[in-house]
Design a protein around this motif. Structure first.
Motif, PDB file in Angstrom:
ATOM      1  N   UNK A  74     -24.421  36.498 -28.040  1.00  0.00           N
ATOM      2  CA  UNK A  74     -26.072  35.996 -27.656  1.00  0.00           C
ATOM      3  C   UNK A  74     -26.721  36.735 -26.571  1.00  0.00           C
ATOM      4  N   UNK A  75     -27.921  36.649 -26.467  1.00  0.00           N
ATOM      5  CA  UNK A  75     -28.706  37.213 -25.440  1.00  0.00           C
ATOM      6  C   UNK A  75     -28.321  36.945 -24.041  1.00  0.00           C
ATOM      7  N   UNK A  76     -27.374  35.928 -23.807  1.00  0.00           N
ATOM      8  CA  UNK A  76     -26.655  35.492 -22.536  1.00  0.00           C
ATOM      9  C   UNK A  76     -25.240  35.858 -22.314  1.00  0.00           C
ATOM     10  N   UNK A  77     -24.538  36.108 -23.566  1.00  0.00           N
ATOM     11  CA  UNK A  77     -23.016  36.370 -23.542  1.00  0.00           C
ATOM     12  C   UNK A  77     -22.813  37.351 -24.405  1.00  0.00           C
ATOM     13  N   UNK A  78     -22.153  38.691 -23.690  1.00  0.00           N
ATOM     14  CA  UNK A  78     -21.772  39.603 -24.446  1.00  0.00           C
ATOM     15  C   UNK A  78     -20.384  39.425 -25.368  1.00  0.00           C
TER      16      UNK A  78
ATOM     17  N   UNK B   7      -8.713  28.608 -32.697  1.00  0.00           N
ATOM     18  CA  UNK B   7      -8.353  27.918 -34.019  1.00  0.00           C
ATOM     19  C   UNK B   7      -8.433  26.309 -33.579  1.00  0.00           C
ATOM     20  N   UNK B   8      -8.145  26.254 -32.436  1.00  0.00           N
ATOM     21  CA  UNK B   8      -7.915  24.748 -32.255  1.00  0.00           C
ATOM     22  C   UNK B   8      -9.381  24.283 -31.396  1.00  0.00           C
ATOM     23  N   UNK B   9     -10.512  25.162 -31.562  1.00  0.00           N
ATOM     24  CA  UNK B   9     -11.812  24.874 -30.994  1.00  0.00           C
ATOM     25  C   UNK B   9     -12.362  25.118 -29.903  1.00  0.00           C
ATOM     26  N   UNK B  10     -11.512  26.138 -29.148  1.00  0.00           N
ATOM     27  CA  UNK B  10     -11.854  26.587 -27.843  1.00  0.00           C
ATOM     28  C   UNK B  10     -13.077  27.460 -28.075  1.00  0.00           C
ATOM     29  N   UNK B  11     -13.795  27.579 -27.013  1.00  0.00           N
ATOM     30  CA  UNK B  11     -14.942  28.716 -27.174  1.00  0.00           C
ATOM     31  C   UNK B  11     -14.304  30.077 -26.395  1.00  0.00           C
ATOM     32  N   UNK B  12     -14.888  31.038 -26.904  1.00  0.00           N
ATOM     33  CA  UNK B  12     -14.228  32.596 -26.786  1.00  0.00           C
ATOM     34  C   UNK B  12     -13.602  32.659 -25.185  1.00  0.00           C
ATOM     35  N   UNK B  13     -14.816  32.241 -24.183  1.00  0.00           N
ATOM     36  CA  UNK B  13     -14.329  32.285 -23.108  1.00  0.00           C
ATOM     37  C   UNK B  13     -13.489  31.455 -22.225  1.00  0.00           C
ATOM     38  N   UNK B  14     -13.307  30.219 -22.994  1.00  0.00           N
ATOM     39  CA  UNK B  14     -12.243  29.067 -22.688  1.00  0.00           C
ATOM     40  C   UNK B  14     -10.760  29.628 -22.986  1.00  0.00           C
TER      41      UNK B  14
ATOM     42  N   UNK C 178      -7.059  35.970 -19.048  1.00  0.00           N
ATOM     43  CA  UNK C 178      -7.904  37.163 -18.984  1.00  0.00           C
ATOM     44  C   UNK C 178      -9.260  36.842 -18.646  1.00  0.00           C
ATOM     45  N   UNK C 179      -9.993  37.669 -18.051  1.00  0.00           N
ATOM     46  CA  UNK C 179     -11.181  37.556 -17.430  1.00  0.00           C
ATOM     47  C   UNK C 179     -12.150  36.966 -18.854  1.00  0.00           C
ATOM     48  N   UNK C 180     -12.776  35.867 -18.449  1.00  0.00           N
ATOM     49  CA  UNK C 180     -13.563  35.181 -19.682  1.00  0.00           C
ATOM     50  C   UNK C 180     -14.960  35.855 -20.206  1.00  0.00           C
ATOM     51  N   UNK C 181     -15.396  36.649 -19.427  1.00  0.00           N
ATOM     52  CA  UNK C 181     -16.641  37.404 -19.796  1.00  0.00           C
ATOM     53  C   UNK C 181     -16.579  39.058 -19.613  1.00  0.00           C
ATOM     54  N   UNK C 182     -17.320  39.626 -20.465  1.00  0.00           N
ATOM     55  CA  UNK C 182     -17.421  40.988 -20.402  1.00  0.00           C
ATOM     56  C   UNK C 182     -16.977  41.741 -19.330  1.00  0.00           C
TER      57      UNK C 182
ATOM     58  N   UNK D  20     -25.118  41.217 -20.255  1.00  0.00           N
ATOM     59  CA  UNK D  20     -26.273  40.882 -21.096  1.00  0.00           C
ATOM     60  C   UNK D  20     -27.481  41.684 -20.598  1.00  0.00           C
ATOM     61  N   UNK D  21     -28.591  42.023 -21.187  1.00  0.00           N
ATOM     62  CA  UNK D  21     -29.745  42.579 -20.721  1.00  0.00           C
ATOM     63  C   UNK D  21     -30.935  41.469 -20.910  1.00  0.00           C
TER      64      UNK D  21
END
Ligand SMILES: [Cu+2]
Length: 323
Positions: free
Chosen positions: A185-189, A279-286, A293-297, A302-303
């Protein structure tokens, strides 16, 4: 067979007929053979050590992380060594001629033409060089473009203005099912998580214009086409864990330069856990946090498009978003 012009100087005839000429020719041939052997020894010595690292990859990016990137890098280094060997040989001949046949008087030198062996060599040598380069290029290119029947991982790359979605698929082709997905998204890489030591198939599709999927460390980029075209390529294995920035390499619009993503290469065990968490429904960051692992890029951020803040009214009359 050597055909010479009628302007052969008598001195040249005398010279070649003199009793010491045979000995001098032998010495010259010996020196040439010595030079050739020395050059070969130097080449062996150079290829024995890491020539690419010693010469900074001859301009080619180093640090490729896939088996294919290593093969492309090796081809480049070998081509550079071959080009240098030919170059050194030609420069040597030029300087040798400059010294050996420098002007010694006003007499016209021996005029040589229609030298069939030389002309044959001029024609055959470049054809041989190009053929050898073509042969190895074709082998590496075929290898890089090779697709397997059952890759370990299939990921669908969806490009759109100006972001990416990565769909983990349960099979190949447009009819396979997506089992997990990551959307930028615009906020998350968007972070594309992939495992080491497994073959990975990338299937690309665009939702609007032509984009290009590029991770510099793969030493590879491929256009992402809109419509029914699915550009597909494979990586036989990723060899180094880490975070690598990915970019769009096709000018696709105003924010093309900011259309980044991150490739996160993790161990196969962590990858399986990540996929299960998604697949269990977690967000990529979770899911990233769950595997430690580091949750964000880490390699890009983001720009701010400032799309709602632009005001092109020269009188500075207020402009509101959507007005
Ligand atoms: Cu793009």
């Amino acid at each position: 067979m050597v055909a010479r012009s009628s302007e052969v100087r008598p001195s040249a005839v005398r010279h070649s007929a003199s009793p010491g000429a045979g000995g001098r020719r032998r010495r010259g041939a010996g020196r040439l053979a010595g030079l050739g052997l020395g050059g070969m020894a130097l080449l062996v010595l150079l290829t024995g050590c890491d020539v690419g690292a010693a010469f900074d990859g001859f301009g080619w990016p180093q640090g490729g992380i896939s088996a294919e990137s290593r093969r492309m890098y090796d081809l480049w280094i070998a081509s550079c060594i071959a080009a240098l060997a030919v170059g050194v040989f030609v420069w040597g001949l030029i300087f040798w001629c400059v010294v050996r046949y420098r002007k010694r008087g006003n007499a016209l030198p021996v005029q040589t033409r229609y030298n069939m062996p030389m002309e044959f060599l001029y024609t055959i040598a470049p054809i041989l060089i190009v053929s050898v380069l073509f042969y190895y290029t074709a082998i590496v290119q075929t290898d890089v473009d090779k697709l397997s029947k059952n890759p370990d991982v299939t990921v669908e790359v969806v490009a759109f203005k100006w972001n990416w979605q990565f769909n983990y698929r349960d099979g190949q082709g447009p009819d396979a099912r997506t089992t997990a997905s990551t959307l930028g998204t615009s906020e998350v890489i968007p972070v594309l998580v992939l495992p080491t030591n497994r073959s990975i198939r990338f299937e690309e599709t665009s939702r609007d214009v032509i984009h290009s999927f590029w991770v510099p460390e793969l030493l590879f980029k491929r256009d992402v086409m809109p419509g029914k075209i699915r550009n597909v390529f494979e990586v036989s294995s990723l060899e180094t864990e880490g975070a690598y920035v990915g970019r769009c390499a096709e000018l696709c619009g105003s924010y093309h330069a900011f259309m980044n993503f991150e490739l996160r290469v993790v161990s196969p065990e962590k990858y399986d856990q990540f996929l299960a968490a998604k697949q269990s429904g977690k967000s990529t960051q979770d899911a990233l946090a769950a595997i430690g692992e580091e949750p964000y890029a880490e390699t890009t951020r983001p720009f701010d498009t400032r799309r709602t803040q632009s005001n092109f009214n020269p009188d500075d009359a207020p402009a509101f978003p959507g007005s």
